[in-house]
Design a protein around this motif. Structure first.
Motif, PDB file in Angstrom:
ATOM      1  N   GLN A 163       4.876  16.128  -2.602  1.00  0.00           N
ATOM      2  CA  GLN A 163       5.289  17.306  -1.869  1.00  0.00           C
ATOM      3  C   GLN A 163       5.517  16.886  -0.358  1.00  0.00           C
ATOM      4  OE1 GLN A 163       2.273  20.243  -2.998  1.00  0.00           O
ATOM      5  NE2 GLN A 163       3.662  21.148  -4.575  1.00  0.00           N
ATOM      6  N   GLN A 164       5.959  17.982   0.423  1.00  0.00           N
ATOM      7  CA  GLN A 164       6.511  17.328   1.859  1.00  0.00           C
ATOM      8  C   GLN A 164       5.069  17.378   2.530  1.00  0.00           C
ATOM      9  OE1 GLN A 164       8.834  20.587   3.292  1.00  0.00           O
ATOM     10  NE2 GLN A 164      10.712  19.542   3.062  1.00  0.00           N
ATOM     11  N   ASP A 165       3.757  18.021   2.061  1.00  0.00           N
ATOM     12  CA  ASP A 165       2.702  17.823   2.822  1.00  0.00           C
ATOM     13  C   ASP A 165       1.572  16.753   2.050  1.00  0.00           C
ATOM     14  OD1 ASP A 165       2.658  19.618   0.829  1.00  0.00           O
ATOM     15  OD2 ASP A 165       1.364  21.132   1.827  1.00  0.00           O
ATOM     16  N   GLY A 166       1.975  16.112   1.084  1.00  0.00           N
ATOM     17  CA  GLY A 166       1.274  15.234   0.452  1.00  0.00           C
ATOM     18  C   GLY A 166       1.571  15.263  -1.291  1.00  0.00           C
ATOM     19  N   ALA A 167       0.448  15.079  -1.842  1.00  0.00           N
ATOM     20  CA  ALA A 167       0.698  15.207  -3.445  1.00  0.00           C
ATOM     21  C   ALA A 167      -0.171  16.259  -3.987  1.00  0.00           C
ATOM     22  CB  ALA A 167       0.516  13.822  -4.011  1.00  0.00           C
ATOM     23  N   ARG A 168       0.232  17.082  -5.227  1.00  0.00           N
ATOM     24  CA  ARG A 168      -0.446  17.722  -5.692  1.00  0.00           C
ATOM     25  C   ARG A 168      -0.542  17.384  -7.360  1.00  0.00           C
ATOM     26  NH1 ARG A 168       0.273  24.018  -4.663  1.00  0.00           N
ATOM     27  NH2 ARG A 168      -0.651  23.183  -2.692  1.00  0.00           N
ATOM     28  N   ALA A 169      -1.866  17.174  -7.915  1.00  0.00           N
ATOM     29  CA  ALA A 169      -2.220  16.938  -9.223  1.00  0.00           C
ATOM     30  C   ALA A 169      -1.273  17.887 -10.176  1.00  0.00           C
ATOM     31  CB  ALA A 169      -3.534  16.976  -9.683  1.00  0.00           C
ATOM     32  N   LEU A 170      -0.705  17.591 -11.008  1.00  0.00           N
ATOM     33  CA  LEU A 170      -0.208  18.331 -12.405  1.00  0.00           C
ATOM     34  C   LEU A 170      -1.323  18.108 -13.581  1.00  0.00           C
ATOM     35  CD1 LEU A 170       3.352  17.707 -12.248  1.00  0.00           C
ATOM     36  CD2 LEU A 170       2.354  19.415 -11.404  1.00  0.00           C
ATOM     37  N   PRO A 171      -1.238  19.231 -14.574  1.00  0.00           N
ATOM     38  CA  PRO A 171      -2.355  18.954 -15.577  1.00  0.00           C
ATOM     39  C   PRO A 171      -1.322  18.063 -16.533  1.00  0.00           C
ATOM     40  CG  PRO A 171      -2.021  21.331 -14.976  1.00  0.00           C
ATOM     41  CD  PRO A 171      -1.270  20.446 -14.234  1.00  0.00           C
ATOM     42  N   GLY A 172      -2.113  16.926 -17.017  1.00  0.00           N
ATOM     43  CA  GLY A 172      -1.330  16.054 -18.132  1.00  0.00           C
ATOM     44  C   GLY A 172      -1.773  16.591 -19.099  1.00  0.00           C
ATOM     45  N   PHE A 173      -1.219  15.947 -20.339  1.00  0.00           N
ATOM     46  CA  PHE A 173      -1.353  16.279 -21.865  1.00  0.00           C
ATOM     47  C   PHE A 173      -2.431  15.310 -22.298  1.00  0.00           C
ATOM     48  CE2 PHE A 173       2.831  18.000 -20.606  1.00  0.00           C
ATOM     49  CZ  PHE A 173       2.653  19.262 -20.906  1.00  0.00           C
ATOM     50  N   ASN A 174      -3.582  15.647 -22.481  1.00  0.00           N
ATOM     51  CA  ASN A 174      -4.708  14.680 -23.090  1.00  0.00           C
ATOM     52  C   ASN A 174      -4.240  14.038 -24.389  1.00  0.00           C
ATOM     53  OD1 ASN A 174      -6.177  15.530 -21.041  1.00  0.00           O
ATOM     54  ND2 ASN A 174      -7.223  17.151 -21.967  1.00  0.00           N
ATOM     55  N   ALA A 175      -3.406  14.640 -25.076  1.00  0.00           N
ATOM     56  CA  ALA A 175      -3.198  14.076 -26.478  1.00  0.00           C
ATOM     57  C   ALA A 175      -2.179  12.964 -26.389  1.00  0.00           C
ATOM     58  CB  ALA A 175      -2.597  15.241 -27.401  1.00  0.00           C
ATOM     59  N   TRP A 176      -1.465  12.841 -25.242  1.00  0.00           N
ATOM     60  CA  TRP A 176      -0.460  11.626 -25.136  1.00  0.00           C
ATOM     61  C   TRP A 176      -0.944  10.314 -24.875  1.00  0.00           C
ATOM     62  CZ3 TRP A 176       3.940  13.818 -21.630  1.00  0.00           C
ATOM     63  CH2 TRP A 176       4.653  15.008 -22.263  1.00  0.00           C
ATOM     64  N   TYR A 177      -0.444   9.231 -25.578  1.00  0.00           N
ATOM     65  CA  TYR A 177      -0.821   7.944 -25.172  1.00  0.00           C
ATOM     66  C   TYR A 177       0.432   7.481 -24.548  1.00  0.00           C
ATOM     67  CZ  TYR A 177      -4.791   8.050 -28.512  1.00  0.00           C
ATOM     68  OH  TYR A 177      -5.719   8.225 -29.065  1.00  0.00           O
ATOM     69  N   TRP A 178       0.411   6.618 -23.532  1.00  0.00           N
ATOM     70  CA  TRP A 178       1.234   6.048 -22.677  1.00  0.00           C
ATOM     71  C   TRP A 178       1.295   4.627 -22.778  1.00  0.00           C
ATOM     72  CZ3 TRP A 178       4.488   9.239 -19.627  1.00  0.00           C
ATOM     73  CH2 TRP A 178       3.813  10.703 -19.504  1.00  0.00           C
ATOM     74  N   VAL A 179       2.419   3.955 -23.767  1.00  0.00           N
ATOM     75  CA  VAL A 179       2.211   2.786 -23.987  1.00  0.00           C
ATOM     76  C   VAL A 179       3.343   2.016 -23.006  1.00  0.00           C
ATOM     77  CG1 VAL A 179       2.753   0.971 -25.652  1.00  0.00           C
ATOM     78  CG2 VAL A 179       2.090   3.254 -26.591  1.00  0.00           C
ATOM     79  N   VAL A 180       2.861   1.089 -22.185  1.00  0.00           N
ATOM     80  CA  VAL A 180       3.717   0.280 -21.360  1.00  0.00           C
ATOM     81  C   VAL A 180       3.580  -1.003 -21.786  1.00  0.00           C
ATOM     82  CG1 VAL A 180       3.172   1.776 -19.473  1.00  0.00           C
ATOM     83  CG2 VAL A 180       1.495  -0.150 -19.735  1.00  0.00           C
ATOM     84  N   ALA A 181       4.930  -1.660 -21.505  1.00  0.00           N
ATOM     85  CA  ALA A 181       5.115  -3.037 -21.687  1.00  0.00           C
ATOM     86  C   ALA A 181       5.891  -3.758 -20.562  1.00  0.00           C
ATOM     87  CB  ALA A 181       6.126  -3.198 -23.113  1.00  0.00           C
ATOM     88  N   TYR A 182       5.320  -4.834 -20.256  1.00  0.00           N
ATOM     89  CA  TYR A 182       5.961  -5.712 -19.050  1.00  0.00           C
ATOM     90  C   TYR A 182       6.508  -6.758 -19.746  1.00  0.00           C
ATOM     91  CZ  TYR A 182       6.335  -9.424 -15.287  1.00  0.00           C
ATOM     92  OH  TYR A 182       6.450  -9.923 -14.503  1.00  0.00           O
ATOM     93  N   PRO A 183       7.597  -7.276 -19.803  1.00  0.00           N
ATOM     94  CA  PRO A 183       8.272  -8.398 -20.571  1.00  0.00           C
ATOM     95  C   PRO A 183       7.841  -9.742 -19.786  1.00  0.00           C
ATOM     96  CG  PRO A 183      10.058  -7.440 -19.258  1.00  0.00           C
ATOM     97  CD  PRO A 183       8.903  -6.462 -19.234  1.00  0.00           C
ATOM     98  N   GLY A 184       7.516  -9.619 -18.471  1.00  0.00           N
ATOM     99  CA  GLY A 184       7.074 -11.013 -18.115  1.00  0.00           C
ATOM    100  C   GLY A 184       8.086 -11.385 -16.965  1.00  0.00           C
ATOM    101  N   ILE A 185       9.185 -10.867 -16.787  1.00  0.00           N
ATOM    102  CA  ILE A 185      10.035 -11.075 -15.428  1.00  0.00           C
ATOM    103  C   ILE A 185      10.002 -10.269 -14.548  1.00  0.00           C
ATOM    104  CG2 ILE A 185      11.740 -12.244 -17.309  1.00  0.00           C
ATOM    105  CD1 ILE A 185      13.439  -9.693 -17.056  1.00  0.00           C
ATOM    106  N   THR A 186      10.408 -10.707 -13.348  1.00  0.00           N
ATOM    107  CA  THR A 186      10.233 -10.048 -12.052  1.00  0.00           C
ATOM    108  C   THR A 186      11.781  -9.378 -11.740  1.00  0.00           C
ATOM    109  OG1 THR A 186       8.694 -11.406 -11.261  1.00  0.00           O
ATOM    110  CG2 THR A 186       9.759 -10.094  -9.493  1.00  0.00           C
TER     111      THR A 186
END
Length: 317
Positions: A163-186
């Protein structure tokens, strides 16, 4: 505080910028479910000599060869100058655990850990809001523009809406898993931003606003179906996807595996996939390890949102 006998260590988690639906306005902090850290650490202690920095960790060899150019040292120097302590001796150590140019908020993690550590070392003269503004400014020196969608979640944790005056937390979804994959290149964040148009068609701008508003509404009402339906990137992904090796094929396969949302983490090349349960998350992780990771530098992690953000530890020397 007796500075000569104290050591402050700060861990700052990895983060996903944009989260598809919120270009430059939405960010999420990550915590692997296996308990292994995914983020940088900075240690600070008093020194009789000048300001110094030692870099260690699995990705330290990819940092600039001239330590004077390191963002952690620049953060500490900027903080000391702002506090009227330009000659203060400090010995800093950066544990570089995040790959550079990965889309996991690597520079933001270093900036957040560095500024939070020196602020804590001097008994927190800056308020959280003042520190967040400084984090955005310093991280902007690396990414090419000031934006907070990585520093805010890394500092504050969770899912953060800018937001213009900073950041505000949003409620996330507790059931979700976030799978992240970095291939190894920049990939250079600045170069990936340069792929984007300077202006958007009115129809695209309207769709972006509608989707972000719908996502925020869905978070507050905990409406998973609505949140997933709009978790799409109409601003950056159309211009970046073809420049990330293997991304489009991986996105199609993950969707075929049943992942309800797939996107680019930050400016890439890391991708993320939302999974509704651990079995689906593990299947996605196996596929990504076999088909998206290109070398030993790459990584795949199954995560939840990190609710904490920075973690500060104090200890006697």
């Amino acid at each position: 505080m007796s500075q000569a006998k104290q050591r402050v260590s700060v861990y700052a988690p990895a983060s996903m910028g944009n989260v598809s639906v919120g270009f430059d306005l939405l960010g999420a902090a990550l915590a692997p479910v296996d308990g292994e850290p995914l983020g940088d650490r900075v240690h600070v202690e008093a020194s009789d000599g000048p300001l110094s920095l030692e870099c260690v960790g699995p990705y330290a060899d990819l940092l600039p060869g001239n330590v004077a150019d390191n963002i952690v040292l620049r953060c500490a120097r900027h903080f000391l100058q702002q506090q009227g302590k330009p000659e203060q001796g400090l010995a800093l150590t950066l544990e570089k655990n995040l790959p550079i140019g990965s889309g996991l908020g690597s520079s933001a993690s270093s900036v957040v850990a560095a500024l939070a550590a020196v602020n804590a070392f001097f008994d927190s003269p800056l308020s959280p809001q003042e520190l967040l503004v400084m984090m955005g400014e310093l991280e902007g020196q690396i990414s090419g523009s000031v934006h907070y969608d990585n520093v805010a979640p890394s500092y504050l944790g969770g899912l953060q809406l800018m937001q213009q005056d900073g950041a505000r937390a949003l409620p996330g979804f507790n059931a979700w898993y976030w799978v992240v994959a970095y291939p190894g290149i920049t990939l250079s964040t600045a170069k990936m931003r340069a792929l984007l148009p300077t202006e958007l068609p009115l129809a695209t701008a309207l769709r972006f606003g509608q989707q972000l508003a719908s996502f925020v509404d869905a978070c507050h009402r905990q409406d998973e179906a609505q949140a997933l339906a709009v978790l799409k990137d109409v601003v950056a992904e159309p211009y970046r996807a073809a420049h990330i090796p293997g991304y489009q094929a991986a996105r199609d396969k993950l969707q075929a595996l049943g992942c309800p949302a797939v996107g680019i983490s930050g400016s890439g090349p890391t991708l993320f996939a939302v999974a509704g349960d651990k079995t689906q998350a593990e299947a996605a992780a196996r596929y990504l390890q076999q088909h998206y990771v290109l070398n030993a530098r790459g990584l795949v992690r199954i995560c939840k949102l990190d609710p904490v953000g920075v973690q500060v530890e104090r200890g006697a020397m």
